[in-house]
Write a protein that holds these residues in place. Structure first.
Motif, short mmCIF file in Angstrom:
data_model
loop_
_atom_site.label_atom_id
_atom_site.label_comp_id
_atom_site.label_asym_id
_atom_site.label_seq_id
_atom_site.Cartn_x
_atom_site.Cartn_y
_atom_site.Cartn_z
N THR A 189 0.84 -1.19 0.00
CA THR A 189 0.00 0.00 0.00
C THR A 189 0.88 1.25 0.00
O THR A 189 1.85 1.33 0.78
CB THR A 189 -0.90 0.02 1.25
OG1 THR A 189 -1.70 -1.18 1.28
CG2 THR A 189 -1.83 1.23 1.24
N VAL A 190 0.57 2.18 -0.87
CA VAL A 190 1.33 3.44 -0.95
C VAL A 190 0.98 4.27 0.29
O VAL A 190 -0.19 4.60 0.53
CB VAL A 190 0.99 4.21 -2.22
CG1 VAL A 190 1.74 5.56 -2.24
CG2 VAL A 190 1.33 3.39 -3.45
N GLU A 226 -1.44 8.19 -2.26
CA GLU A 226 -1.46 7.57 -0.96
C GLU A 226 -2.73 6.73 -0.78
O GLU A 226 -3.83 7.15 -1.20
CB GLU A 226 -1.38 8.64 0.14
CG GLU A 226 -0.05 9.36 0.18
CD GLU A 226 0.00 10.41 1.28
OE1 GLU A 226 -0.91 10.41 2.15
OE2 GLU A 226 0.94 11.23 1.28
N GLY A 227 -2.57 5.57 -0.14
CA GLY A 227 -3.70 4.67 0.09
C GLY A 227 -3.95 3.69 -1.05
O GLY A 227 -4.77 2.76 -0.91
N GLN A 228 -3.23 3.83 -2.17
CA GLN A 228 -3.45 2.96 -3.33
C GLN A 228 -2.75 1.61 -3.12
O GLN A 228 -1.62 1.53 -2.63
CB GLN A 228 -2.91 3.63 -4.59
CG GLN A 228 -3.09 2.82 -5.86
CD GLN A 228 -2.62 3.56 -7.10
OE1 GLN A 228 -2.54 4.81 -7.11
NE2 GLN A 228 -2.29 2.80 -8.14
N LYS A 229 -3.46 0.51 -3.49
CA LYS A 229 -2.87 -0.83 -3.45
C LYS A 229 -2.11 -1.07 -4.76
O LYS A 229 -2.62 -0.77 -5.85
CB LYS A 229 -3.95 -1.90 -3.30
CG LYS A 229 -4.83 -1.75 -2.07
CD LYS A 229 -4.06 -2.08 -0.80
CE LYS A 229 -4.98 -2.04 0.42
NZ LYS A 229 -4.25 -2.32 1.68
N VAL A 230 -0.92 -1.60 -4.65
CA VAL A 230 -0.12 -1.90 -5.83
C VAL A 230 0.34 -3.35 -5.78
O VAL A 230 0.44 -3.96 -4.71
CB VAL A 230 1.10 -0.96 -5.94
CG1 VAL A 230 0.65 0.49 -6.14
CG2 VAL A 230 1.99 -1.08 -4.71
N ASP A 231 0.64 -3.88 -6.96
CA ASP A 231 1.13 -5.25 -7.07
C ASP A 231 2.64 -5.26 -7.25
O ASP A 231 3.24 -4.25 -7.65
CB ASP A 231 0.47 -5.97 -8.25
CG ASP A 231 -1.03 -6.14 -8.06
OD1 ASP A 231 -1.46 -6.35 -6.91
OD2 ASP A 231 -1.77 -6.08 -9.07
#
Length: 267
Positions: A189-190, A226-231
């Motif tokens: 998570t960013v 911010e708050g973004q889910k990344v792979d």
């Protein structure tokens, strides 16, 4: 000598023998003896014939009576099947000849497994946390660039900005042209995407859980918030030369429980 005596006639005074009556048991014994001699005679003859046949190369087949019990008609098939099964179990194995044109394939079914790098990373951090060592952590993070060209390593060095020694270089620098895609080292998570006031320039921070974070610095721009889910392996920014930088490159950091560690122990 008188004429009567010379002619063989009995003397007038000689006794005449009396014939004994026939004994029935004696006659029976004589008949039995006669049959035995006959049987012995036939046996001797058969032996002579057999010897003569063997000498001349002939084979004689003598049929002798047997005392073996006969199989009833209803059980013949079952008995035959058992005999065949018994015969099959004693047959010696034979080589199998395959024509040249035949295709014989002995290939085994391929075994496939999927390695989950993020699950491995979670396992390492759950078990060791801040005590994780490179021997266990190595390879748990993916490369932040497609091509890694190492320049300045993690550790103390002479500052390229001030020229003063004893500066802790808190990450690993990789040479790259500005605008090169920067990739997330693992899923997470960013937690930060913006300007870093302490020389990092444009900066992205990703939390991978269990106290593990990665940071990407001197970026020309970021593509996440911010708050973004990344792979793992997802593009999150582009390399640049913002902040305290002397040229286009990526300053990559790994932090465990807020403390920077050598990134090369995790890549």
């Amino acid at each position: 000598m008188s004429k009567h005596h010379a002619s063989g006639r009995r003397r007038a005074g000689a006794p005449v023998p009396i014939a004994r009556p026939r004994d029935a048991q004696r006659l029976e014994r004589r008949r039995r003896a006669t049959r035995v001699r006959s049987d012995l005679s036939l046996t001797g003859m058969s032996q002579k014939v057999a010897i003569a046949a063997a000498a001349s190369g002939l084979v004689l087949t003598i049929a002798l009576p047997t005392t073996a019990a006969s199989i009833p008609a209803g059980e013949t098939a079952a008995a035959t099947g058992e005999a065949v099964a018994a015969a099959e179990t004693t047959v010696a194995p034979r080589d199998i000849t395959v024509p040249d044109a035949a295709l014989v394939d002995f290939s085994r079914t391929a075994l496939q497994s999927t390695f989950d790098a993020d699950a491995k990373l979670t396992e390492i951090m759950t078990a060791a946390g801040s005590a994780a060592v490179p021997a266990a952590a190595r390879g748990s993070l993916s490369a932040p660039l497609d091509d890694l060209i190492m320049t300045s390593p993690f550790g103390y060095r002479v500052s390229p900005i001030t020229g003063m020694g004893g500066e802790l270089h808190s990450g690993q620098d990789f040479s790259s042209s500005c605008g090169t895609e920067v990739l997330s080292a693992a899923a997470g998570t960013v937690t930060f995407a913006g300007w870093h006031p302490y020389g990092g320039g444009n900066r992205v921070v990703i939390d991978h859980g269990n106290g593990l974070e990665s940071t990407y610095n001197h970026l020309s721009l970021s593509s996440v918030k911010e708050g973004q889910k990344v792979d793992r392996g997802e593009a999150v920014a582009q390399s640049g030369s913002t902040g305290a930088s002397t040229g286009c490159h990526l300053h990559f950091e790994v932090m465990v429980d807020g403390q920077t560690v050598d990134p090369m122990g995790w890549l």
